[in-house]
Enzyme design. Sequence first.
Site, PDB file in Angstrom:
ATOM      1  N   SER A   2      35.150  35.379  24.650  1.00 44.10           N
ATOM      2  CA  SER A   2      34.771  34.612  25.845  1.00 44.10           C
ATOM      3  C   SER A   2      33.459  33.907  25.527  1.00 44.10           C
ATOM      4  O   SER A   2      32.756  34.288  24.583  1.00 44.10           O
ATOM      5  CB  SER A   2      34.554  35.592  27.007  1.00 44.10           C
ATOM      6  OG  SER A   2      33.878  34.967  28.071  1.00 44.10           O
ATOM      7  N   TYR A  17      30.808  43.200  31.153  1.00 44.23           N
ATOM      8  CA  TYR A  17      31.784  42.282  30.532  1.00 44.23           C
ATOM      9  C   TYR A  17      31.185  41.653  29.281  1.00 44.23           C
ATOM     10  O   TYR A  17      31.812  41.633  28.214  1.00 44.23           O
ATOM     11  CB  TYR A  17      32.162  41.209  31.555  1.00 44.23           C
ATOM     12  CG  TYR A  17      33.239  40.247  31.091  1.00 44.23           C
ATOM     13  CD1 TYR A  17      34.572  40.639  31.057  1.00 44.23           C
ATOM     14  CD2 TYR A  17      32.919  38.946  30.711  1.00 44.23           C
ATOM     15  CE1 TYR A  17      35.561  39.745  30.648  1.00 44.23           C
ATOM     16  CE2 TYR A  17      33.902  38.049  30.307  1.00 44.23           C
ATOM     17  CZ  TYR A  17      35.226  38.455  30.277  1.00 44.23           C
ATOM     18  OH  TYR A  17      36.205  37.578  29.865  1.00 44.23           O
TER      19      TYR A  17
HETATM   20  N1  LIG Z   1      39.886  33.983  32.862  1.00 41.93           N
HETATM   21  C1  LIG Z   1      38.758  33.623  32.241  1.00 41.93           C
HETATM   22  O1  LIG Z   1      37.900  32.899  32.775  1.00 41.93           O
HETATM   23  C2  LIG Z   1      38.509  34.078  30.821  1.00 41.93           C
HETATM   24  C3  LIG Z   1      37.527  33.394  30.071  1.00 41.93           C
HETATM   25  C4  LIG Z   1      37.265  33.814  28.765  1.00 41.93           C
HETATM   26  C5  LIG Z   1      37.964  34.880  28.238  1.00 41.93           C
HETATM   27  N2  LIG Z   1      38.890  35.538  28.995  1.00 41.93           N
HETATM   28  C6  LIG Z   1      39.572  36.680  28.391  1.00 41.93           C
HETATM   29  O2  LIG Z   1      40.930  36.338  28.191  1.00 41.93           O
HETATM   30  C7  LIG Z   1      41.745  37.498  28.326  1.00 41.93           C
HETATM   31  C8  LIG Z   1      42.832  37.252  29.349  1.00 41.93           C
HETATM   32  O3  LIG Z   1      42.214  37.002  30.611  1.00 41.93           O
HETATM   33  P1  LIG Z   1      43.027  36.447  31.862  1.00 41.93           P
HETATM   34  O4  LIG Z   1      42.085  35.614  32.632  1.00 41.93           O
HETATM   35  O5  LIG Z   1      44.337  35.910  31.436  1.00 41.93           O
HETATM   36  O6  LIG Z   1      43.234  37.832  32.674  1.00 41.93           O
HETATM   37  P2  LIG Z   1      44.308  38.267  33.779  1.00 41.93           P
HETATM   38  O7  LIG Z   1      45.025  37.083  34.345  1.00 41.93           O
HETATM   39  O8  LIG Z   1      43.580  39.166  34.716  1.00 41.93           O
HETATM   40  O9  LIG Z   1      45.348  39.127  32.913  1.00 41.93           O
HETATM   41  C9  LIG Z   1      44.966  40.350  32.342  1.00 41.93           C
HETATM   42  C10 LIG Z   1      46.165  40.933  31.610  1.00 41.93           C
HETATM   43  O10 LIG Z   1      45.765  42.193  31.029  1.00 41.93           O
HETATM   44  C11 LIG Z   1      46.715  43.188  31.398  1.00 41.93           C
HETATM   45  N3  LIG Z   1      46.032  44.475  31.495  1.00 41.93           N
HETATM   46  C12 LIG Z   1      44.986  44.803  32.300  1.00 41.93           C
HETATM   47  N4  LIG Z   1      44.641  46.083  32.137  1.00 41.93           N
HETATM   48  C13 LIG Z   1      45.475  46.583  31.187  1.00 41.93           C
HETATM   49  C14 LIG Z   1      45.630  47.860  30.587  1.00 41.93           C
HETATM   50  N5  LIG Z   1      44.831  48.890  30.910  1.00 41.93           N
HETATM   51  N6  LIG Z   1      46.597  48.034  29.659  1.00 41.93           N
HETATM   52  C15 LIG Z   1      47.416  46.995  29.329  1.00 41.93           C
HETATM   53  N7  LIG Z   1      47.321  45.765  29.853  1.00 41.93           N
HETATM   54  C16 LIG Z   1      46.361  45.569  30.785  1.00 41.93           C
HETATM   55  C17 LIG Z   1      47.279  42.722  32.739  1.00 41.93           C
HETATM   56  O11 LIG Z   1      48.593  43.200  32.980  1.00 41.93           O
HETATM   57  P3  LIG Z   1      48.952  44.512  33.844  1.00 41.93           P
HETATM   58  O12 LIG Z   1      48.122  44.450  35.102  1.00 41.93           O
HETATM   59  O13 LIG Z   1      50.423  44.393  34.044  1.00 41.93           O
HETATM   60  O14 LIG Z   1      48.586  45.655  32.968  1.00 41.93           O
HETATM   61  C18 LIG Z   1      47.360  41.206  32.515  1.00 41.93           C
HETATM   62  O15 LIG Z   1      48.552  40.887  31.835  1.00 41.93           O
HETATM   63  C19 LIG Z   1      40.805  38.639  28.710  1.00 41.93           C
HETATM   64  O16 LIG Z   1      40.467  39.353  27.553  1.00 41.93           O
HETATM   65  C20 LIG Z   1      39.598  37.915  29.267  1.00 41.93           C
HETATM   66  O17 LIG Z   1      38.418  38.668  29.146  1.00 41.93           O
HETATM   67  C21 LIG Z   1      39.196  35.142  30.264  1.00 41.93           C
END
Ligand SMILES: NC(=O)c1ccc[n+]([C@@H]2O[C@H](COP(=O)([O-])OP(=O)(O)OC[C@H]3O[C@@H](n4cnc5c(N)ncnc54)[C@H](OP(=O)(O)O)[C@@H]3O)[C@@H](O)[C@H]2O)c1
Length: 244
Positions: free
Chosen positions: A147, A160
Amino acid sequence: MGNSATAKSLVLLTGATSGIGKHTALALAKVGYPLALVARSQDKLQQVCEEIESLHIEGAVASYFPHDLTDLAGLASLIEKIENDQGGIGVLINSAGMGYMRPLLETPLQEWQQVLDLNLTAVFALTQLVVRRMVERREGLVVNLCSISALKTFPDWGAYSASKFALLSLSRTLAQEVRTYGVRVTALCPGAVDTPLWNSLNAGFDRNQMLSAETVAQWIVQTLALPPQAVLEEAVLMPAGGAL
Ligand SMILES: NC(=O)c1ccc[n+]([C@@H]2O[C@H](COP(=O)([O-])OP(=O)(O)OC[C@H]3O[C@@H](n4cnc5c(N)ncnc54)[C@H](OP(=O)(O)O)[C@@H]3O)[C@@H](O)[C@H]2O)c1
């Protein structure tokens, strides 16, 4: 689409039910990658697989493996199940992640640990299991969703940010350790992406100004399309219009 040796190898993608992970699953399926999808929700995983099936793309076979990645003891049998079902894992994409917004002085230990457990320790344990096999086969690619919070700090994002700074250093170290075995490691650092991650956060950001998950998914597809002689080591992708 590239024509590299890893181009159509099996992709293990975590966090595949939502946001960046879900859109990456669909984007990779559209260019014919076989996929092993991991998250906790069986129903949502099944829905993503059905969506992929309905595309009728040659080679895009998706299977799902519900697992809580913080259950570290179960990771070895998870990998065995995937390899028995679909063969060797050529690409690992660590997208599962979470975050809270809270000042450090108000962060309960349990919340701190939850963030570190998923964003860092689970990635370490899963990656170790998968990359040992990649090293034996002398090929593979790991893509870690870090990130912008791996490079910059923001108030209220202490846990985070600590997890993502650490994930970036894990990625850099691993890259140095395994490069001579033909295994490549990529650390991607996006700015804010409009995904369900923000639903429970009271950040007050304009979500229309964020990157879309589709854009980030395309970035990941392009990373995988590089020939095995090239690696994108780390990269930052920011929304063009704002300071997010
Ligand atoms: N959104 C942003 O602004 C952003 C920016 C930079 C980086 N990121 C990074 O990109 C990645 C994806 O983020 P996102 O925004 O797509 O998040 P998201 O929409 O909240 O999705 C998170 C995913 O992780 C899974 N998950 C959560 N807890 C888990 C566990 N204990 N075991 C297995 N799976 C689990 C969830 O599925 P279930 O609930 O079905 O388990 C879901 O599929 C993350 O690492 C985040 O830190 C995000």
